[in-house]
Design a protein around this motif. Structure first.
Motif, PDB file in Angstrom:
ATOM      1  N   HIS A  40       0.828  -1.206   0.000  1.00 13.53           N
ATOM      2  CA  HIS A  40       0.000   0.000   0.000  1.00 13.53           C
ATOM      3  C   HIS A  40       0.865   1.261   0.000  1.00 13.53           C
ATOM      4  N   ILE A  41       1.928   1.243   0.789  1.00 13.25           N
ATOM      5  CA  ILE A  41       2.840   2.394   0.828  1.00 13.25           C
ATOM      6  C   ILE A  41       3.564   2.557  -0.499  1.00 13.25           C
ATOM      7  N   LEU A  42       4.059   1.446  -1.047  1.00 16.96           N
ATOM      8  CA  LEU A  42       4.767   1.504  -2.325  1.00 16.96           C
ATOM      9  C   LEU A  42       3.836   1.903  -3.469  1.00 16.96           C
ATOM     10  N   ASP A  43       2.556   1.645  -3.307  1.00 14.56           N
ATOM     11  CA  ASP A  43       1.590   1.959  -4.355  1.00 14.56           C
ATOM     12  C   ASP A  43       1.108   3.407  -4.280  1.00 14.56           C
ATOM     13  N   LEU A  44       0.552   3.813  -3.142  1.00 10.94           N
ATOM     14  CA  LEU A  44      -0.126   5.102  -3.065  1.00 10.94           C
ATOM     15  C   LEU A  44       0.621   6.195  -2.296  1.00 10.94           C
TER      16      LEU A  44
END
Length: 235
Positions: free
Chosen positions: A138-142
């Motif tokens: 989630h962090i790497l995505d958004l």
């Protein structure tokens, strides 16, 4: 004649708390409630996406300027992040050490089969692993945009969310993680209440109902966003 010096120092209260099983359970309960509070606030913020891009992007901008001018730009957001990371680490480490301690205490299987636990109880460990992996994705995505599909746009979270949930794998990862989160909250809230002494015979029904409602509301609230993107309600 030299005076004998004492070399045996009593451990600090913090160390004593950390080393005891009761202390670890208490740390798990408190850190879990901190994460639960964050989840509730985060879900409410996510639901702003249903009010359009201006509302959602404005909320994302406010997160970075909240506390100004008393706090510097993004300081409040980073304080929240640090507290949340500390809660996650303490929760995970305590859970792992308690499970290892439990295995060492009873290395052989019980002669008599124990009563079947609830599905949420039996999946707590796996649910925790799923959520830990999800947080990284989630962090790497958004947040950093490292694995974001379609080109990450800094300062445009509304479009970034649309991009993520326009992919089949983005929806699968998110929905599976939110289902695991719901089960984790259902059992975790009840367990935390018992650990912190809130559990009483007269309150059991209310606490169980509260745990079920929290788990349901959080799961539906979070899952509604990818479903809305998939069905075109949010575009």
């Amino acid at each position: 004649m030299a005076l004998a010096t004492r070399t045996d120092r009593r451990p600090s209260m913090t160390r004593t708390l950390w080393d005891s099983s009761v202390g670890k359970k208490t740390i798990m309960a408190v850190s879990g409630l901190i994460m639960l509070l964050y989840l509730v606030v985060h879900m409410v913020g996510n639901l702003k996406i249903f009010f359009g891009s201006d509302e959602f992007n404005g909320y994302a901008h406010w997160l970075r300027v909240m506390g100004e001018p008393f706090l510097h730009h993004e300081w409040a957001l980073w304080i929240v992040r640090v507290v949340l990371v500390a809660a996650v680490v303490l929760h995970a480490v305590s859970a792992y050490q308690l499970s290892r301690r439990d295995l060492r205490a009873r290395p052989s299987k019980y002669v008599h089969r124990k009563a079947r636990a609830s599905y949420a109880t039996r999946t707590m460990r796996y649910g925790g692993i799923i959520m830990a992996l999800f947080i990284v994705w989630h962090i790497l995505d958004l947040t950093t945009g490292t694995v974001h599909p379609g080109g990450f746009q800094s300062g445009h979270p509304y479009q970034n969310v649309i991009d993520t949930f326009s992919t089949w794998y983005g929806n699968v990862i998110y929905i599976v993680a939110m289902l695991a989160m719901g089960l984790h909250v259902q059992h975790g809230f009840w367990s935390a209440a018992q650990t912190l002494g809130a559990g009483r015979a007269t309150r059991d029904r209310v606490l169980k109902a509260t745990a079920n409602v929290l788990a349901l509301v959080l799961t539906v609230g979070f899952v509604s966003v990818p479903v809305a993107v998939m069905t075109g309600v949010v575009s």
